[in-house]
Scaffold this motif. Structure first.
Motif, PDB file in Angstrom:
ATOM      1  N   GLY A 165     106.086  20.540 -32.421  1.00 27.83           N
ATOM      2  CA  GLY A 165     106.949  20.145 -33.525  1.00 27.83           C
ATOM      3  C   GLY A 165     108.429  20.201 -33.191  1.00 27.83           C
ATOM      4  O   GLY A 165     109.271  20.083 -34.066  1.00 27.83           O
ATOM      5  N   LEU A 166     108.761  20.366 -31.908  1.00 25.17           N
ATOM      6  CA  LEU A 166     110.172  20.413 -31.511  1.00 25.17           C
ATOM      7  C   LEU A 166     110.788  19.019 -31.473  1.00 25.17           C
ATOM      8  O   LEU A 166     111.999  18.863 -31.569  1.00 25.17           O
ATOM      9  N   VAL A 167     109.943  18.007 -31.295  1.00 20.72           N
ATOM     10  CA  VAL A 167     110.395  16.618 -31.260  1.00 20.72           C
ATOM     11  C   VAL A 167     109.663  15.870 -32.370  1.00 20.72           C
ATOM     12  O   VAL A 167     108.448  15.995 -32.511  1.00 20.72           O
ATOM     13  N   ASP A 168     110.395  15.080 -33.159  1.00 18.17           N
ATOM     14  CA  ASP A 168     109.811  14.323 -34.263  1.00 18.17           C
ATOM     15  C   ASP A 168     109.163  13.049 -33.714  1.00 18.17           C
ATOM     16  O   ASP A 168     109.853  12.138 -33.259  1.00 18.17           O
ATOM     17  N   PHE A 169     107.825  12.993 -33.752  1.00 23.78           N
ATOM     18  CA  PHE A 169     107.107  11.857 -33.185  1.00 23.78           C
ATOM     19  C   PHE A 169     107.404  10.566 -33.939  1.00 23.78           C
ATOM     20  O   PHE A 169     107.591   9.513 -33.339  1.00 23.78           O
ATOM     21  N   LYS A 170     107.447  10.627 -35.273  1.00 23.50           N
ATOM     22  CA  LYS A 170     107.692   9.411 -36.060  1.00 23.50           C
ATOM     23  C   LYS A 170     109.067   8.822 -35.758  1.00 23.50           C
ATOM     24  O   LYS A 170     109.223   7.616 -35.643  1.00 23.50           O
ATOM     25  N   ALA A 171     110.067   9.675 -35.604  1.00 19.99           N
ATOM     26  CA  ALA A 171     111.411   9.199 -35.260  1.00 19.99           C
ATOM     27  C   ALA A 171     111.418   8.605 -33.854  1.00 19.99           C
ATOM     28  O   ALA A 171     112.070   7.584 -33.592  1.00 19.99           O
ATOM     29  N   MET A 172     110.664   9.239 -32.953  1.00 21.48           N
ATOM     30  CA  MET A 172     110.569   8.744 -31.583  1.00 21.48           C
ATOM     31  C   MET A 172     109.900   7.360 -31.555  1.00 21.48           C
ATOM     32  O   MET A 172     110.346   6.458 -30.844  1.00 21.48           O
ATOM     33  N   ALA A 173     108.840   7.189 -32.343  1.00 23.88           N
ATOM     34  CA  ALA A 173     108.129   5.913 -32.403  1.00 23.88           C
ATOM     35  C   ALA A 173     109.014   4.831 -33.012  1.00 23.88           C
ATOM     36  O   ALA A 173     109.032   3.690 -32.542  1.00 23.88           O
ATOM     37  N   ALA A 174     109.774   5.181 -34.046  1.00 21.35           N
ATOM     38  CA  ALA A 174     110.681   4.215 -34.677  1.00 21.35           C
ATOM     39  C   ALA A 174     111.761   3.777 -33.692  1.00 21.35           C
ATOM     40  O   ALA A 174     112.113   2.586 -33.629  1.00 21.35           O
ATOM     41  N   GLU A 175     112.291   4.719 -32.920  1.00 22.11           N
ATOM     42  CA  GLU A 175     113.317   4.398 -31.918  1.00 22.11           C
ATOM     43  C   GLU A 175     112.737   3.487 -30.837  1.00 22.11           C
ATOM     44  O   GLU A 175     113.388   2.533 -30.401  1.00 22.11           O
ATOM     45  N   THR A 176     111.509   3.755 -30.429  1.00 23.08           N
ATOM     46  CA  THR A 176     110.848   2.917 -29.422  1.00 23.08           C
ATOM     47  C   THR A 176     110.657   1.498 -29.950  1.00 23.08           C
ATOM     48  O   THR A 176     110.919   0.524 -29.246  1.00 23.08           O
ATOM     49  N   ARG A 177     110.188   1.395 -31.186  1.00 23.71           N
ATOM     50  CA  ARG A 177     109.982   0.087 -31.808  1.00 23.71           C
ATOM     51  C   ARG A 177     111.300  -0.687 -31.866  1.00 23.71           C
ATOM     52  O   ARG A 177     111.354  -1.881 -31.559  1.00 23.71           O
ATOM     53  N   LYS A 178     112.372  -0.004 -32.238  1.00 24.50           N
ATOM     54  CA  LYS A 178     113.693  -0.625 -32.334  1.00 24.50           C
ATOM     55  C   LYS A 178     114.161  -1.137 -30.961  1.00 24.50           C
ATOM     56  O   LYS A 178     114.666  -2.264 -30.838  1.00 24.50           O
TER      57      LYS A 178
END
Length: 143
Positions: A104-117
């Motif tokens: 839980g140290l890294v937010d997966f959903k935020a990471m996935a959104a950044e990748t998609r962008k």
């Protein structure tokens, strides 16, 4: 009054690798007058293991010993500071690894959104480049 040494308090930290930061924050709090403390003639070794870039092995640093009055105000300050030091680092970003995502140290959903962008931006750039090349120019053609 209950007096304690700074070296004893450092070992009560939940993350001893942050002991250097704790000592710095402790000195700042004493300087600001949040609680009373006095230097002692001896030094103590911080439990943190430091490592040099490009070199093998670790080393430790020493700090000046301090004696302080363990008041309820200090205990409150220590609990808050210990929580802050254990929870978050001030340094760079945490690497995105499986272990850090699962912890839980890294937010997966935020990471996935950044990748998609990033993928969308790359795709759009490629499409624009392809369209500009498809128009073609007649420069340089010989008759």
């Amino acid at each position: 009054m209950a007096y304690r040494k700074l070296s004893e308090q450092v070992h009560k930290l939940s993350n001893v690798q942050r002991s250097d930061s704790f000592v710095k924050m402790f000195r700042d709090a004493v300087r600001d007058g949040q609680f009373e403390a006095a230097y002692m003639p001896e030094r103590f070794t911080l439990p943190k293991q430091f490592s040099r870039r490009g070199a093998e092995g670790t080393y430790q640093r020493d700090a000046k010993e301090m004696l302080f009055d363990a008041t309820p105000k200090f205990e409150t300050w220590f609990e808050q500071t210990n929580r802050d030091l254990a929870a978050a680092r001030k340094g760079g970003t945490i690497k995105a690894t499986l272990e850090n995502v699962e912890a839980g140290l890294v937010d997966f959903k935020a990471m996935a959104a950044e990748t998609r962008k990033k993928m969308q931006a790359s795709y759009t750039k490629g499409q624009a480049l392809g369209k500009s090349r498809a128009k073609g120019t007649t420069k340089g053609k010989r008759k």
